[in-house]
Design a protein around this motif. Structure first.
Motif, PDB file in Angstrom:
ATOM      1  N   ASP A  91      15.674   4.048  -4.331  1.00 37.00           N
ATOM      2  CA  ASP A  91      16.090   4.428  -2.980  1.00 37.00           C
ATOM      3  C   ASP A  91      14.890   4.542  -2.043  1.00 37.00           C
ATOM      4  O   ASP A  91      14.903   4.023  -0.921  1.00 37.00           O
ATOM      5  N   ILE A  92      13.852   5.242  -2.490  1.00 36.65           N
ATOM      6  CA  ILE A  92      12.680   5.418  -1.638  1.00 36.65           C
ATOM      7  C   ILE A  92      11.983   4.089  -1.405  1.00 36.65           C
ATOM      8  O   ILE A  92      11.521   3.800  -0.288  1.00 36.65           O
ATOM      9  N   ASP A 103       0.830  -1.218   0.000  1.00 37.82           N
ATOM     10  CA  ASP A 103       0.000   0.000   0.000  1.00 37.82           C
ATOM     11  C   ASP A 103       0.855   1.255   0.000  1.00 37.82           C
ATOM     12  O   ASP A 103       0.562   2.218  -0.728  1.00 37.82           O
ATOM     13  N   ILE A 104       1.900   1.253   0.803  1.00 35.84           N
ATOM     14  CA  ILE A 104       2.765   2.431   0.871  1.00 35.84           C
ATOM     15  C   ILE A 104       3.608   2.553  -0.400  1.00 35.84           C
ATOM     16  O   ILE A 104       3.862   3.654  -0.884  1.00 35.84           O
ATOM     17  N   LEU A 133       3.152   9.169  -6.745  1.00 40.17           N
ATOM     18  CA  LEU A 133       3.914  10.407  -6.877  1.00 40.17           C
ATOM     19  C   LEU A 133       4.805  10.391  -8.114  1.00 40.17           C
ATOM     20  O   LEU A 133       4.889  11.374  -8.851  1.00 40.17           O
ATOM     21  N   PHE A 134       5.473   9.284  -8.331  1.00 40.24           N
ATOM     22  CA  PHE A 134       6.343   9.178  -9.497  1.00 40.24           C
ATOM     23  C   PHE A 134       5.535   9.219 -10.778  1.00 40.24           C
ATOM     24  O   PHE A 134       5.945   9.835 -11.771  1.00 40.24           O
ATOM     25  N   SER A 135       4.376   8.578 -10.770  1.00 39.59           N
ATOM     26  CA  SER A 135       3.516   8.584 -11.953  1.00 39.59           C
ATOM     27  C   SER A 135       3.061   9.997 -12.290  1.00 39.59           C
ATOM     28  O   SER A 135       2.985  10.384 -13.462  1.00 39.59           O
ATOM     29  N   SER A 136       2.761  10.779 -11.264  1.00 38.12           N
ATOM     30  CA  SER A 136       2.277  12.138 -11.499  1.00 38.12           C
ATOM     31  C   SER A 136       3.330  13.006 -12.175  1.00 38.12           C
ATOM     32  O   SER A 136       2.996  13.944 -12.914  1.00 38.12           O
ATOM     33  N   CYS A 196       3.911   5.760  -3.077  1.00 31.69           N
ATOM     34  CA  CYS A 196       5.163   6.250  -3.666  1.00 31.69           C
ATOM     35  C   CYS A 196       5.074   6.251  -5.189  1.00 31.69           C
ATOM     36  O   CYS A 196       5.437   7.236  -5.842  1.00 31.69           O
ATOM     37  N   TRP A 197       4.574   5.176  -5.741  1.00 34.89           N
ATOM     38  CA  TRP A 197       4.480   5.064  -7.195  1.00 34.89           C
ATOM     39  C   TRP A 197       3.526   6.107  -7.775  1.00 34.89           C
ATOM     40  O   TRP A 197       3.732   6.624  -8.875  1.00 34.89           O
TER      41      TRP A 197
END
Length: 376
Positions: A172-173, A40-41, A48-51, A45-46
């Protein structure tokens, strides 16, 4: 132009945790409670990267606030991981110098299997590796750049090199999230000793509920107009004040990244003034002194009252006595989130109006700093 102006790059201060959370960073790991995995977490994260790489991806959600909340959830985990790394160096060192025939000593009440113990060791090693060599502040800034790009600002000429290393940042994240999930399963690792407390107390002064600045700033109140003119900042503050009462604004408008940019400027204005009145010797006496401002210049100042024009720093001191920096910062944060959310309530609306008045007056004071009396 960078996504965040005025800040010192390389500053490892904690910016998004409270004092309580800094003194016990394991509290942040409660986000994993009841979860069988970290999926879920990782999905947050993904998102944010997708945006950042998919145009108008933010419009998939009810409001831009969702992406901002994703950012805060991940950045708070990153800061917690950094603090946990600071108080568990001995554990990592034991693993580093261990061998296949030599294992760390485990307390008698530890009921975990050896396989899980090895997993926790790897989690600590990963935290150390990812956060080393200035990785901590770099990852946080990269995360903010992701959010900024994803919300598509058009108010500044903005260039980001994030696309050159976006894969490494994601890895890294992702490693930090996975490591913290592993550590969240261990009650024995959550114990905060007196030694741990001494280390964590070095960071507690920068909690978001303290009266320290959110970031280390390379600029001062004399640099407030480095990027924007005074009248433009006041105009934007006025728009943000009006916008807080709008519903469904983002269904017909774009570029919410502008909200992040300008509210960061407003935060800098408030915090730079707080730093100035706190660090300037004899400020209480200076605040009593009258400023000699030419009559024609006085006519161009519209937001300060007659008394405030005579002794501007007296107004500033009174403002921070009425509300400490942490409270002004909290009000500004709620105002920003209300603008991003399409929703608000009367309490936030009233507080935003108060913050608006404070900010525009600070802006006008910054335009007349050349007339402040020489205290020396």
């Amino acid at each position: 132009m960078p996504a965040m102006n005025h800040i010192i790059y390389g500053d490892n201060r904690i910016s998004y945790l409270t004092k309580e959370e800094i003194l016990n960073p394991f509290l942040i790991l409660n986000i994993f409670n009841g979860k069988a995995s970290d999926d879920d977490i990782q999905e947050v994260c993904w998102t944010l990267f997708s945006s950042a790489i998919r145009p108008a991806y933010w419009m998939k959600f009810e409001s831009p606030l969702y992406l901002y909340e994703c950012f805060k959830e991940i950045v708070r985990l990153i800061e917690a991981g950094y603090l946990i790394m600071q108080i568990r160096p001995n554990y990592v060192q034991k693993v580093k110098f261990g061998s296949s025939g030599l294992h760390p000593t485990i307390r008698g009440d530890d009921e975990f299997t050896e396989a899980l113990i090895e997993s926790r060791q790897e989690a600590f090693k990963l935290l150390t590796k990812v956060n080393s060599q200035n990785g901590f502040y770099r990852i946080k800034l990269d995360l903010y750049d992701l959010l900024f790009e994803g919300l598509e600002p058009d108010c500044v000429d903005y260039y980001s090199s994030l696309h050159e290393f976006i894969y490494d940042t994601y890895q890294d994240i992702s490693k930090i999230i996975r490591s913290l999930f592993v550590l969240s399963s261990s009650d024995t690792e959550r114990y905060i000793s007196e030694c741990d407390m001494k280390i964590l107390e070095q960071y507690v002064g920068f909690g978001i509920d303290t009266d320290s600045s959110t970031f280390g700033y390379s600029d001062t109140i004399y640099d407030i107009f480095e990027n924007e003119r005074a009248k433009d900042l006041i105009s934007i503050a006025d728009q943000a004040r009006i916008l807080i009462g709008e519903s469904n604004y983002w269904q017909t408008h774009g570029n919410p990244g502008n909200v992040l940019y300008y509210f960061h400027e407003f935060l800098f204005i408030i915090e730079s003034f707080h730093e100035y009145i706190t660090d300037t010797p004899g400020m209480s006496e200076l605040a009593k002194m009258r400023w000699q401002i030419p009559a024609d210049r006085l006519e161009t100042i519209h937001n300060l009252s007659g008394k405030q024009k005579k002794r501007p720093f007296k107004y500033v001191l009174k403002g921070f006595r009425k509300k400490p920096l942490s409270e002004w910062r909290s009000i500004l944060e709620n105002w920003k989130q209300a603008v991003l959310s399409n929703h608000t309530d009367s309490k936030i609306l009233n507080e935003a109006r108060e913050a608006y008045e404070f900010i525009v007056k600070l802006i006008e004071i910054a335009t007349i700093l050349e007339y402040q009396p020489d205290f020396n």
